[in-house]
Structure formats: structure tokens, C-alpha cells
Design an enzyme around this catalytic site. Structure first.
Site, mmCIF file in Angstrom:
data_model
loop_
_atom_site.group_PDB
_atom_site.id
_atom_site.type_symbol
_atom_site.label_atom_id
_atom_site.label_comp_id
_atom_site.label_asym_id
_atom_site.label_seq_id
_atom_site.Cartn_x
_atom_site.Cartn_y
_atom_site.Cartn_z
ATOM 1 N N ASP A 13 0.913 -0.963 -0.314
ATOM 2 C CA ASP A 13 -0.275 0.098 -0.259
ATOM 3 C C ASP A 13 0.750 1.294 -0.211
ATOM 4 O O ASP A 13 1.808 1.590 0.688
ATOM 5 C CB ASP A 13 -1.185 0.177 1.053
ATOM 6 C CG ASP A 13 -2.324 1.122 1.140
ATOM 7 O OD1 ASP A 13 -2.212 1.587 -0.088
ATOM 8 O OD2 ASP A 13 -3.024 1.124 2.462
ATOM 9 N N ASN A 61 -11.181 -2.331 -5.941
ATOM 10 C CA ASN A 61 -10.023 -2.158 -6.429
ATOM 11 C C ASN A 61 -10.588 -1.037 -7.599
ATOM 12 O O ASN A 61 -10.403 -0.751 -8.626
ATOM 13 C CB ASN A 61 -8.218 -1.992 -6.574
ATOM 14 C CG ASN A 61 -7.811 -2.241 -5.475
ATOM 15 O OD1 ASN A 61 -7.183 -3.151 -5.043
ATOM 16 N ND2 ASN A 61 -7.774 -0.822 -4.567
HETATM 17 C C1 IPE Z 1 -5.277 -3.205 -1.062
HETATM 18 O O1 IPE Z 1 -4.950 -1.863 -0.140
HETATM 19 C C2 IPE Z 1 -5.545 -3.419 -1.723
HETATM 20 C C3 IPE Z 1 -4.031 -3.440 -1.990
HETATM 21 C C4 IPE Z 1 -3.033 -3.499 -1.965
HETATM 22 C C5 IPE Z 1 -3.953 -4.042 -3.606
HETATM 23 P P1 IPE Z 1 -5.942 -0.123 -0.731
HETATM 24 O O2 IPE Z 1 -5.404 1.052 -0.978
HETATM 25 O O3 IPE Z 1 -6.515 -1.046 -2.112
HETATM 26 O O4 IPE Z 1 -7.101 -0.637 0.722
HETATM 27 P P2 IPE Z 1 -7.540 0.577 1.759
HETATM 28 O O5 IPE Z 1 -8.563 1.194 0.354
HETATM 29 O O6 IPE Z 1 -6.983 1.627 2.366
HETATM 30 O O7 IPE Z 1 -8.783 0.180 2.068
HETATM 31 C C1 IPE Z 2 -1.078 0.300 -3.494
HETATM 32 O O1 IPE Z 2 -1.163 1.875 -3.276
HETATM 33 C C2 IPE Z 2 -1.481 -0.307 -4.681
HETATM 34 C C3 IPE Z 2 -2.391 -0.973 -5.553
HETATM 35 C C4 IPE Z 2 -3.913 -0.778 -4.217
HETATM 36 C C5 IPE Z 2 -3.049 -1.295 -6.963
HETATM 37 P P1 IPE Z 2 -2.296 2.667 -3.502
HETATM 38 O O2 IPE Z 2 -2.996 2.906 -4.900
HETATM 39 O O3 IPE Z 2 -3.521 1.865 -2.934
HETATM 40 O O4 IPE Z 2 -1.345 3.953 -2.704
HETATM 41 P P2 IPE Z 2 -2.304 4.372 -1.576
HETATM 42 O O5 IPE Z 2 -3.165 4.138 -0.421
HETATM 43 O O6 IPE Z 2 -3.562 5.513 -2.144
HETATM 44 O O7 IPE Z 2 -1.490 5.192 -1.419
HETATM 45 MG MG MG Z 3 -4.575 2.240 -1.046
#
Ligand code: IPE
Ligand code: IPE
Ligand code: MG
Length: 229
Positions: A13, A61
Site C-alpha cells: 500500500d 479496486n
Molecule cells: C489494499 O489496498 C489492496 C491492495 C494493496 C491491492 P487499498 O489501498 O485498496 O485498501 P484501502 O482502500 O486503503 O483499505
Molecule cells: C497500493 O497503493 C496499490 C494498489 C492498491 C493497486 P495505493 O494505490 O492504494 O496507494 P495509496 O493508498 O492511494 O497511497
Molecule cells: Mg491504498
């Protein structure tokens, strides 16, 4: 003696925040995240971890802006096969985890091709969790069991109907970027996992962070509901 977890799950994340801090588009964060991912896998190989699960794209996602979803699907289709020498040099066997039947054709084909091309590698198994959700995983397994005529659902029956039943439950789950939640990751197989949360954003991760997480894992006492003297 320092114990190496057999299976580590990574909730990768913070790609978006990493890009935002550099005034770059979120997609640039995902590309940087891919580089970190290779360093982390290498760290796991060096440590002697047998199984790694990488949370790449959740069932939730899909609600992100279309250009971001398209970019991520493009990364799966274009970058995965390009890393074949990396997988083979490091003995990495790839598996997919999650319902990939609904992915764009290019991405699904590239993933299946990469799984096939690495099936003989034996050093480490890396599950790419794509269109993965822990709730969906359990429901798919139960439905598969019901379709076989099984009428009594037990934890063993559910596990046996997972995408990769031979992969053991996660010993350690690691999340980057400060959030302290599972976000639908490995709901069933995290029953007795240890959890480690670090503030560092995913694109800044490397082998040293793997080593630190394993050190922290070694400071924990796992009891599995029993009593440890
Ligand atoms: C979890 O991260 C999903 C992945 C790392 C693929 P998200 O960024 O989607 O999760 P939330 O929305 O912060 O819970
Ligand atoms: C995790 O990084 C990657 C995926 C969920 C694909 P994020 O895209 O969730 O990054 P933040 O949480 O917005 O910083
Ligand atoms: Mg995230």
C-alpha cells in the site's frame, strides 16, 4: 534461532501517496511499486521464505478511476512476462490467486503464460493476488464444494477448494503505508497470522524491510490458542 516464516503476505500500500508527494500521477507510484516488489521478492528468496503472497489488485479496486484500473491491468499484461529472466534466475514459481476470469484478455493471458513458464522453479512460490478478495475466495470455495455435491462445509473443505490449496496459511502479514487493516486480504488464511505494520510507503521498500519484518516476527510468541510455557 531466528525463525523464517514459511509464508509471508504483503499488502503493498502507498503507491498513490508516494506519487502524490512527488507531484506525479498515481500511475507513476504503481510503476515505482513494481520495482520495490522485485527487491522484496529477492529479499524473501535470500531469507529462505518458501511462499509469498502479493496483494496486487483487490475485488474493490475496480471502483478506482478507469485510467488507473486500465494502467494496472496494462502493467499485468505488459510487465509480467518481461520479468521472466528474473523469475528463472531466482527460482520463482508464479501462481495467481483470485478470480482472473474477468480480467481483460491480455492481462489474463500474460498471467497464465507466466505461471506456465515458471512452473518448474522450486526456490520460492509467489502468489499474485489479482481481483482477489478474502470474502470472494471463501464464497468461491464453498460454491465449488456445493457444486461437487458436498453437503457438509468444514474449514478443511473450504481450504481444499481454494485456488492453490497447497499453499499454507500465512505466518506473517505485512502492510506498508501506515494503514492498520486487512482490506479483504487472506481472511481465511490469516486466522493465526502475525501482523506487522510499517509507515514506509511501498515504493520505498526493499530487502532490508523484509529482514526487519522477520526480526519483528521473531519477537512474537505464537500460541495457536494453546499454552506456551
Ligand atoms: C489494499 O489496498 C489492496 C491492495 C494493496 C491491492 P487499498 O489501498 O485498496 O485498501 P484501502 O482502500 O486503503 O483499505
Ligand atoms: C497500493 O497503493 C496499490 C494498489 C492498491 C493497486 P495505493 O494505490 O492504494 O496507494 P495509496 O493508498 O492511494 O497511497
Ligand atoms: Mg491504498
Amino acid at each position: 534461532m531466528r525463525e523464517v516464516p514459511k509464508h509471508i503476505g504483503f499488502i503493498m500500500d502507498g503507491n498513490g501517496r508516494w506519487a502524490k508527494a512527488r507531484l506525479m500521477p498515481r500511475t507513476a507510484g504503481h510503476l515505482a511499486g513494481l520495482k520495490a516488489l522485485k527487491k522484496v521478492i529477492k529479499g524473501c528468496v535470500e531469507e529462505g521464505v518458501s511462499y509469498v503472497t502479493l496483494y496486487c489488485f483487490s475485488t474493490e479496486n475496480w471502483t478506482r478511476p478507469k485510467d488507473e484500473v486500465d494502467y494496472l491491468m496494462g502493467l499485468f499484461s505488459e510487465k509480467i512476462m518481461g520479468e521472466l529472466p528474473f523469475y528463472n534466475e531466482n527460482g520463482i514459481r508464479l501462481l495467481t490467486l483470485g478470480d482472473i476470469s474477468v480480467l481483460p484478455d491480455d492481462a489474463r493471458k500474460a498471467l497464465l503464460e507466466a505461471v506456465e513458464a515458471t512452473k518448474g522453479n522450486t526456490k520460492i512460490t509467489v502468489q499474485l493476488a489479482i481481483n482477489y478478495g478474502g470474502q470472494d475466495e471463501i464464497c468461491r470455495a464453498v460454491n465449488a464444494a456445493l457444486a461437487e455435491g458436498i453437503t457438509k462445509i468444514t474449514p478443511e473443505v473450504i481450504r481444499a477448494h481454494f485456488d492453490n490449496p497447497d499453499v499454507p496459511p500465512a505466518d506473517l502479514i505485512v502492510r506498508s503505508a501506515g494503514e492498520k487493516r486487512l482490506s479483504n486480504f487472506l481472511l481465511f488464511d490469516s486466522a493465526y497470522s502475525e501482523f506487522v505494520f510499517y509507515d514506509k510507503l511501498w515504493p520505498d521498500w526493499g530487502a532490508k524491510d523484509v529482514s526487519a519484518a522477520i526480526d519483528e516476527y521473531n519477537s512474537r510468541t505464537r500460541k495457536f490458542g494453546g499454552v506456551k510455557q
